[in-house]
Design a protein around this motif. Sequence first.
Motif, PDB file in Angstrom:
ATOM      1  N   ALA A  45       0.823  -1.216   0.000  1.00  0.00           N
ATOM      2  CA  ALA A  45       0.000   0.000   0.000  1.00  0.00           C
ATOM      3  C   ALA A  45       0.855   1.263   0.000  1.00  0.00           C
ATOM      4  O   ALA A  45       0.521   2.242  -0.638  1.00  0.00           O
ATOM      5  CB  ALA A  45      -0.930  -0.009   1.196  1.00  0.00           C
ATOM      6  N   LEU A  46       1.962   1.231   0.718  1.00  0.00           N
ATOM      7  CA  LEU A  46       2.858   2.388   0.773  1.00  0.00           C
ATOM      8  C   LEU A  46       4.282   1.857   0.599  1.00  0.00           C
ATOM      9  O   LEU A  46       4.883   1.364   1.543  1.00  0.00           O
ATOM     10  CB  LEU A  46       2.709   3.113   2.113  1.00  0.00           C
ATOM     11  N   ALA A  47       4.786   1.940  -0.621  1.00  0.00           N
ATOM     12  CA  ALA A  47       6.088   1.350  -0.918  1.00  0.00           C
ATOM     13  C   ALA A  47       7.194   2.375  -0.676  1.00  0.00           C
ATOM     14  O   ALA A  47       7.167   3.473  -1.232  1.00  0.00           O
ATOM     15  CB  ALA A  47       6.126   0.879  -2.367  1.00  0.00           C
ATOM     16  N   HIS A  48       8.162   2.001   0.165  1.00  0.00           N
ATOM     17  CA  HIS A  48       9.325   2.876   0.408  1.00  0.00           C
ATOM     18  C   HIS A  48      10.462   2.020   0.966  1.00  0.00           C
ATOM     19  O   HIS A  48      11.035   2.307   2.011  1.00  0.00           O
ATOM     20  CB  HIS A  48       8.976   4.045   1.338  1.00  0.00           C
ATOM     21  N   SER A  49      10.806   0.975   0.242  1.00  0.00           N
ATOM     22  CA  SER A  49      11.802   0.005   0.711  1.00  0.00           C
ATOM     23  C   SER A  49      13.233   0.509   0.606  1.00  0.00           C
ATOM     24  O   SER A  49      14.151  -0.080   1.170  1.00  0.00           O
ATOM     25  CB  SER A  49      11.664  -1.297  -0.082  1.00  0.00           C
ATOM     26  N   GLY A  50      13.437   1.615  -0.121  1.00  0.00           N
ATOM     27  CA  GLY A  50      14.794   2.112  -0.365  1.00  0.00           C
ATOM     28  C   GLY A  50      15.136   1.936  -1.832  1.00  0.00           C
ATOM     29  O   GLY A  50      14.799   0.917  -2.439  1.00  0.00           O
ATOM     30  N   TRP A  51      15.804   2.913  -2.411  1.00  0.00           N
ATOM     31  CA  TRP A  51      16.054   2.925  -3.857  1.00  0.00           C
ATOM     32  C   TRP A  51      16.874   1.706  -4.296  1.00  0.00           C
ATOM     33  O   TRP A  51      17.993   1.502  -3.829  1.00  0.00           O
ATOM     34  CB  TRP A  51      16.764   4.207  -4.245  1.00  0.00           C
ATOM     35  N   GLY A  52      16.267   0.893  -5.149  1.00  0.00           N
ATOM     36  CA  GLY A  52      16.931  -0.315  -5.624  1.00  0.00           C
ATOM     37  C   GLY A  52      16.608  -1.550  -4.829  1.00  0.00           C
ATOM     38  O   GLY A  52      16.826  -2.661  -5.298  1.00  0.00           O
ATOM     39  N   ASN A  53      16.104  -1.372  -3.599  1.00  0.00           N
ATOM     40  CA  ASN A  53      15.717  -2.532  -2.787  1.00  0.00           C
ATOM     41  C   ASN A  53      14.372  -3.062  -3.259  1.00  0.00           C
ATOM     42  O   ASN A  53      13.466  -2.281  -3.552  1.00  0.00           O
ATOM     43  CB  ASN A  53      15.595  -2.148  -1.310  1.00  0.00           C
ATOM     44  N   ASP A  54      14.234  -4.383  -3.310  1.00  0.00           N
ATOM     45  CA  ASP A  54      12.951  -4.937  -3.719  1.00  0.00           C
ATOM     46  C   ASP A  54      11.918  -4.703  -2.619  1.00  0.00           C
ATOM     47  O   ASP A  54      12.247  -4.475  -1.460  1.00  0.00           O
ATOM     48  CB  ASP A  54      13.062  -6.419  -4.075  1.00  0.00           C
ATOM     49  N   GLY A  55      10.653  -4.761  -3.018  1.00  0.00           N
ATOM     50  CA  GLY A  55       9.568  -4.546  -2.073  1.00  0.00           C
ATOM     51  C   GLY A  55       8.694  -5.781  -1.989  1.00  0.00           C
ATOM     52  O   GLY A  55       9.092  -6.806  -1.453  1.00  0.00           O
ATOM     53  N   SER A  56       7.508  -5.678  -2.561  1.00  0.00           N
ATOM     54  CA  SER A  56       6.562  -6.791  -2.509  1.00  0.00           C
ATOM     55  C   SER A  56       6.978  -7.892  -3.481  1.00  0.00           C
ATOM     56  O   SER A  56       7.506  -7.621  -4.555  1.00  0.00           O
ATOM     57  CB  SER A  56       5.165  -6.311  -2.895  1.00  0.00           C
ATOM     58  N   THR A  57       6.735  -9.115  -3.085  1.00  0.00           N
ATOM     59  CA  THR A  57       6.951 -10.253  -3.977  1.00  0.00           C
ATOM     60  C   THR A  57       5.716 -11.149  -3.918  1.00  0.00           C
ATOM     61  O   THR A  57       5.408 -11.704  -2.870  1.00  0.00           O
ATOM     62  CB  THR A  57       8.202 -11.062  -3.580  1.00  0.00           C
ATOM     63  N   HIS A  58       5.010 -11.220  -5.019  1.00  0.00           N
ATOM     64  CA  HIS A  58       3.889 -12.148  -5.143  1.00  0.00           C
ATOM     65  C   HIS A  58       4.289 -13.191  -6.174  1.00  0.00           C
ATOM     66  O   HIS A  58       4.967 -12.873  -7.145  1.00  0.00           O
ATOM     67  CB  HIS A  58       2.623 -11.438  -5.632  1.00  0.00           C
ATOM     68  N   VAL A  59       3.884 -14.415  -5.973  1.00  0.00           N
ATOM     69  CA  VAL A  59       4.144 -15.436  -6.991  1.00  0.00           C
ATOM     70  C   VAL A  59       3.100 -15.237  -8.079  1.00  0.00           C
ATOM     71  O   VAL A  59       1.959 -15.667  -7.954  1.00  0.00           O
ATOM     72  CB  VAL A  59       4.077 -16.852  -6.392  1.00  0.00           C
ATOM     73  N   THR A  60       3.516 -14.500  -9.109  1.00  0.00           N
ATOM     74  CA  THR A  60       2.576 -14.136 -10.170  1.00  0.00           C
ATOM     75  C   THR A  60       2.982 -14.801 -11.473  1.00  0.00           C
ATOM     76  O   THR A  60       4.149 -14.813 -11.840  1.00  0.00           O
ATOM     77  CB  THR A  60       2.539 -12.612 -10.375  1.00  0.00           C
ATOM     78  N   GLY A  61       1.992 -15.339 -12.169  1.00  0.00           N
ATOM     79  CA  GLY A  61       2.250 -15.986 -13.454  1.00  0.00           C
ATOM     80  C   GLY A  61       2.985 -17.301 -13.283  1.00  0.00           C
ATOM     81  O   GLY A  61       3.143 -17.826 -12.182  1.00  0.00           O
ATOM     82  N   ASP A  62       3.447 -17.836 -14.394  1.00  0.00           N
ATOM     83  CA  ASP A  62       4.193 -19.095 -14.370  1.00  0.00           C
ATOM     84  C   ASP A  62       5.556 -18.877 -13.729  1.00  0.00           C
ATOM     85  O   ASP A  62       6.087 -17.764 -13.728  1.00  0.00           O
ATOM     86  CB  ASP A  62       4.382 -19.626 -15.801  1.00  0.00           C
ATOM     87  N   ASP A  63       6.157 -19.971 -13.216  1.00  0.00           N
ATOM     88  CA  ASP A  63       7.506 -19.861 -12.655  1.00  0.00           C
ATOM     89  C   ASP A  63       8.486 -19.363 -13.707  1.00  0.00           C
ATOM     90  O   ASP A  63       9.316 -18.496 -13.445  1.00  0.00           O
ATOM     91  CB  ASP A  63       7.971 -21.221 -12.115  1.00  0.00           C
ATOM     92  N   PHE A  64       8.386 -19.938 -14.909  1.00  0.00           N
ATOM     93  CA  PHE A  64       9.262 -19.544 -16.011  1.00  0.00           C
ATOM     94  C   PHE A  64       8.492 -18.603 -16.937  1.00  0.00           C
ATOM     95  O   PHE A  64       7.402 -18.930 -17.397  1.00  0.00           O
ATOM     96  CB  PHE A  64       9.758 -20.776 -16.770  1.00  0.00           C
ATOM     97  N   LYS A  65       9.089 -17.430 -17.171  1.00  0.00           N
ATOM     98  CA  LYS A  65       8.415 -16.393 -17.954  1.00  0.00           C
ATOM     99  C   LYS A  65       9.319 -15.927 -19.093  1.00  0.00           C
ATOM    100  O   LYS A  65      10.550 -15.984 -18.984  1.00  0.00           O
ATOM    101  CB  LYS A  65       8.084 -15.191 -17.070  1.00  0.00           C
ATOM    102  N   PRO A  66       8.732 -15.412 -20.170  1.00  0.00           N
ATOM    103  CA  PRO A  66       9.559 -14.814 -21.222  1.00  0.00           C
ATOM    104  C   PRO A  66      10.230 -13.535 -20.718  1.00  0.00           C
ATOM    105  O   PRO A  66       9.909 -13.033 -19.635  1.00  0.00           O
ATOM    106  CB  PRO A  66       8.544 -14.479 -22.327  1.00  0.00           C
ATOM    107  N   VAL A  67      11.126 -13.006 -21.515  1.00  0.00           N
ATOM    108  CA  VAL A  67      11.743 -11.710 -21.209  1.00  0.00           C
ATOM    109  C   VAL A  67      10.751 -10.619 -21.593  1.00  0.00           C
ATOM    110  O   VAL A  67      10.238 -10.608 -22.712  1.00  0.00           O
ATOM    111  CB  VAL A  67      13.064 -11.541 -21.998  1.00  0.00           C
ATOM    112  N   PRO A  68      10.424  -9.700 -20.676  1.00  0.00           N
ATOM    113  CA  PRO A  68       9.441  -8.664 -21.018  1.00  0.00           C
ATOM    114  C   PRO A  68       9.997  -7.678 -22.042  1.00  0.00           C
ATOM    115  O   PRO A  68      11.199  -7.404 -22.067  1.00  0.00           O
ATOM    116  CB  PRO A  68       9.168  -7.974 -19.687  1.00  0.00           C
ATOM    117  N   ILE A  69       9.092  -7.161 -22.865  1.00  0.00           N
ATOM    118  CA  ILE A  69       9.509  -6.207 -23.907  1.00  0.00           C
ATOM    119  C   ILE A  69       8.986  -4.800 -23.627  1.00  0.00           C
ATOM    120  O   ILE A  69       9.405  -3.849 -24.275  1.00  0.00           O
ATOM    121  CB  ILE A  69       9.052  -6.658 -25.307  1.00  0.00           C
TER     122      ILE A  69
END
Length: 317
Positions: free
Chosen positions: A40-64
């Motif tokens: 809801a309020l993201a401020h983990s620090g510049w470059g630090n990851d924040g939320s992680t949800h297991v979204t989509g398939d484990d193996f995914k294409p490279v996004p364009i």
Amino acid sequence: MEEKFEWLPSESAPKLYPMEIYNGHLFFEDGNSVYIPCSALAHSGWGNDGSTHVTGDDFKPVPIRLEVTWASFVENKFYTGSWALPKEKMTKLFKEGVVAYRTKKKKTYNQIIVGLAPGGVAVVWMYGEGNQVEIGRFQAKETQVAMKDFVPNNPTISQKEYMDLSTELPEAIKNIEQKGGIEFGLWDTYRKKYNWKTNIDIPNYTFEKIAIEMFNGERETLFDEALLKNEFKERAIPDYMSFIITNPKGIHYVFEFKNIDEKEIFNLFQQADASKPIEIVLRMNEDLSNRKLIFKQGDKEIPIKKIDLDNMWEYKK
């Protein structure tokens, strides 16, 4: 068949400049996408990851393509943007992968992190095993989002009320007051690179490993062959460094420098001769006394003062 890799998306925002994603997706060539999770309020620090949800398939294409609309709380504004991503560069990194320090086994990059900062700044990084590489920097435009769409469970709240940080993150307001305003342009300043490397000057000790985190969100971990080469390289200014050193008995020690003082370290780099390489040297006696962290360029040496040289411990593999 399009190549796929095992990775997850995440979001990032500066610690004192929180944001919230309204709608964010990484799109693939076939038109499918994966959403970018966001607390809801993201401020983990510049470059630090924040939320992680297991979204989509484990193996995914490279996004364009990246498409994202977000709220910048300190500005009381929304931003939006849609940009092509460097697919070839990302594919190359996924294929090259990174070697894990503990196991010495090759792994792939496993996160794509989308960083969002005031002024509509968007940066994308790829992360894996202590290494993080900037993929691109993009510029969003201001937009409008109806609060009934942004906060459907509280449609009557005003935008100003919702983005008021006085209760949830008062230190963000205090920071802006102390700085005399929002530090627009700061995240581009962080991206400037200098030709530098780390080293040690400790009798009878060998350099086992260095981990560096930089103000621009990039990270680097060097050991084994890469550390033996220990090449000068264009890098952003460090805000964290961890040295592992080893004595002739095979005992390892860690020296960790966290939250390196921004003003001091930037002054050192900015006042240095841009045409000459720089070293940051951990120096001490063999009994680990008389410790110093030195900013070195040619014959010129300046001790870095605002650091904790006692933050060290024995490391057992």
